[in-house]
Design a protein around this motif. Structure first.
Motif, PDB file in Angstrom:
ATOM      1  N   VAL A  25      54.967 -24.903  31.994  1.00 23.56           N
ATOM      2  CA  VAL A  25      54.760 -23.351  32.868  1.00 23.56           C
ATOM      3  C   VAL A  25      54.212 -22.215  32.039  1.00 23.56           C
ATOM      4  O   VAL A  25      53.261 -21.584  32.466  1.00 23.56           O
ATOM      5  CB  VAL A  25      56.217 -22.886  33.512  1.00 23.56           C
ATOM      6  CG1 VAL A  25      56.056 -21.823  34.201  1.00 23.56           C
ATOM      7  CG2 VAL A  25      57.061 -23.937  34.219  1.00 23.56           C
ATOM      8  N   TRP A  51      61.083 -18.448  42.409  1.00 24.43           N
ATOM      9  CA  TRP A  51      60.732 -17.437  41.773  1.00 24.43           C
ATOM     10  C   TRP A  51      61.551 -16.223  41.751  1.00 24.43           C
ATOM     11  O   TRP A  51      61.573 -15.284  40.819  1.00 24.43           O
ATOM     12  CB  TRP A  51      59.302 -16.761  42.331  1.00 24.43           C
ATOM     13  CG  TRP A  51      58.599 -15.709  41.556  1.00 24.43           C
ATOM     14  CD1 TRP A  51      58.415 -14.371  42.253  1.00 24.43           C
ATOM     15  CD2 TRP A  51      57.964 -15.633  40.454  1.00 24.43           C
ATOM     16  NE1 TRP A  51      57.464 -13.797  41.388  1.00 24.43           N
ATOM     17  CE2 TRP A  51      57.515 -14.313  40.367  1.00 24.43           C
ATOM     18  CE3 TRP A  51      58.141 -16.674  39.189  1.00 24.43           C
ATOM     19  CZ2 TRP A  51      57.094 -14.039  38.786  1.00 24.43           C
ATOM     20  CZ3 TRP A  51      57.583 -16.243  38.100  1.00 24.43           C
ATOM     21  CH2 TRP A  51      56.936 -14.911  37.996  1.00 24.43           C
ATOM     22  N   LEU A 105      62.419 -18.179  31.718  1.00 28.62           N
ATOM     23  CA  LEU A 105      61.970 -19.682  31.931  1.00 28.62           C
ATOM     24  C   LEU A 105      62.567 -20.187  30.913  1.00 28.62           C
ATOM     25  O   LEU A 105      63.101 -21.553  31.359  1.00 28.62           O
ATOM     26  CB  LEU A 105      60.331 -19.712  32.008  1.00 28.62           C
ATOM     27  CG  LEU A 105      59.565 -19.227  33.278  1.00 28.62           C
ATOM     28  CD1 LEU A 105      58.093 -19.172  32.703  1.00 28.62           C
ATOM     29  CD2 LEU A 105      59.809 -20.011  34.528  1.00 28.62           C
ATOM     30  N   THR A 142      64.921 -23.368  32.889  1.00 28.89           N
ATOM     31  CA  THR A 142      64.336 -24.787  33.067  1.00 28.89           C
ATOM     32  C   THR A 142      64.041 -25.182  31.765  1.00 28.89           C
ATOM     33  O   THR A 142      63.730 -24.915  30.870  1.00 28.89           O
ATOM     34  CB  THR A 142      63.104 -24.530  34.103  1.00 28.89           C
ATOM     35  OG1 THR A 142      62.644 -25.721  34.278  1.00 28.89           O
ATOM     36  CG2 THR A 142      62.124 -23.611  33.421  1.00 28.89           C
ATOM     37  N   ILE A 150      64.117 -16.323  38.868  1.00 28.38           N
ATOM     38  CA  ILE A 150      63.337 -15.860  37.728  1.00 28.38           C
ATOM     39  C   ILE A 150      63.313 -14.425  37.644  1.00 28.38           C
ATOM     40  O   ILE A 150      63.714 -13.801  36.707  1.00 28.38           O
ATOM     41  CB  ILE A 150      61.845 -16.357  37.575  1.00 28.38           C
ATOM     42  CG1 ILE A 150      61.845 -18.089  37.444  1.00 28.38           C
ATOM     43  CG2 ILE A 150      61.262 -16.004  36.360  1.00 28.38           C
ATOM     44  CD1 ILE A 150      62.708 -18.647  36.366  1.00 28.38           C
ATOM     45  N   LEU A 161      55.014 -21.529  38.182  1.00 30.16           N
ATOM     46  CA  LEU A 161      56.251 -22.085  38.207  1.00 30.16           C
ATOM     47  C   LEU A 161      56.265 -23.138  39.461  1.00 30.16           C
ATOM     48  O   LEU A 161      56.905 -23.867  39.495  1.00 30.16           O
ATOM     49  CB  LEU A 161      57.475 -20.968  38.498  1.00 30.16           C
ATOM     50  CG  LEU A 161      58.617 -21.553  38.872  1.00 30.16           C
ATOM     51  CD1 LEU A 161      59.374 -22.110  37.511  1.00 30.16           C
ATOM     52  CD2 LEU A 161      59.532 -20.048  39.199  1.00 30.16           C
ATOM     53  N   ALA A 212      60.121 -25.417  30.755  1.00 30.29           N
ATOM     54  CA  ALA A 212      59.679 -24.297  30.516  1.00 30.29           C
ATOM     55  C   ALA A 212      58.219 -24.085  29.793  1.00 30.29           C
ATOM     56  O   ALA A 212      57.453 -23.512  30.123  1.00 30.29           O
ATOM     57  CB  ALA A 212      60.503 -23.241  29.798  1.00 30.29           C
TER      58      ALA A 212
END
Length: 256
Positions: free
Chosen positions: A145, A172, A135, A139, A175, A163, A142
């Protein structure tokens, strides 16, 4: 211009308590609300975006750098991250930065061209560490999240829904591709190297650094009140949250 973190926190609160804040015509995730003038207007957050950008542009000193070396399932780490670090970051994001290093007391062993990791709280913690590491790499949003994950009853099971709440534009599957692939393995190796390079070496987690430095005094002050520590250490003009530029509210509703 990034989305104001206070605004992100507001969305989380509204989600938890069923409130309404953002315009129903807004089709963008929180991380993009302040990405353009049109988006800010569409999402009804123009004032918040302008205020956040104004404050950030008037910083008068370098921000305080807070580093957290931690484990995803360590009870003390979870408490510090969710009850001290994240709330302080929400209030003082204009004068502080946060670096998260999920690894802690794990042990790394080479396995051919890759590495295997043994985590203090078992395989689930290794998975949590890896998800949070991916994460952080994939991003800019993060931290919210991760906060959502760490404040839930089940860190791992909540990851996908957290997320989807904060960054629905990031799938997802991407990730998990990182988690199970070479990228995640190399990113965790970097976390291991960063943790091993700590001076003095860490002997517990959560392990806090301030501007790259760790002392018993800084650790104690961060654990007692990170908010006070950051406000006191910041050398520029204090933000209103720290008591700078205090406002006096003298509007009253009198008995008639």
């Amino acid at each position: 211009m990034k989305a104001p973190l206070l605004l992100i926190m507001t969305v989380w609160l509204n989600t938890q308590y069923g409130g309404s804040f953002v315009s129903s015509s807004c089709s963008h995730p929180p991380s993009q609300w302040c990405s353009s003038l049109d988006t800010a207007i569409q999402c009804g957050v123009l004032k918040h975006c302008l205020e956040s950008n104004f404050t950030r542009s008037h910083q008068t000193a370098d921000p305080i750098q807070v580093g957290l070396y931690y484990e995803s399932l360590c009870p003390g780490c979870r408490i510090f991250l969710t009850e001290m670090l994240f709330p302080t970051w929400v209030l003082l994001h204009d004068i502080m930065t946060v670096t998260l290093v999920p690894y802690g007391n794990a042990v790394e062993k080479p396995d051919g061209q890759k590495y295997v990791f043994d985590c203090q709280h078992g395989e689930q913690e290794c998975l949590g560490n890896m998800i949070e590491t991916c994460l952080l790499n994939m991003t800019s949003i993060a931290f919210p999240v991760i906060f959502c994950m760490e404040s839930s009853s089940d860190v791992i099971k909540s990851a996908k829904s957290c997320l989807e709440l904060y960054n629905p534009g990031l799938s997802w599957d991407k990730i998990m591709g990182c988690v199970k692939g070479d990228l995640g393995n190399q990113l965790m190796h970097l976390n291991a190297m960063k943790t091993k390079a700590l001076n003095p070496p860490h002997n517990y987690v959560p392990w806090v650094t301030i501007n790259g430095e760790h002392t018993d005094d800084l650790q104690d002050k961060a654990m007692a009140s990170l908010f006070t520590l950051v406000c006191n250490m910041y050398k520029g003009t204090k933000p209103a949250a720290c008591g700078g530029g205090q406002r006096h509210f003298k509007s009253y509703c009198h008995n008639e």
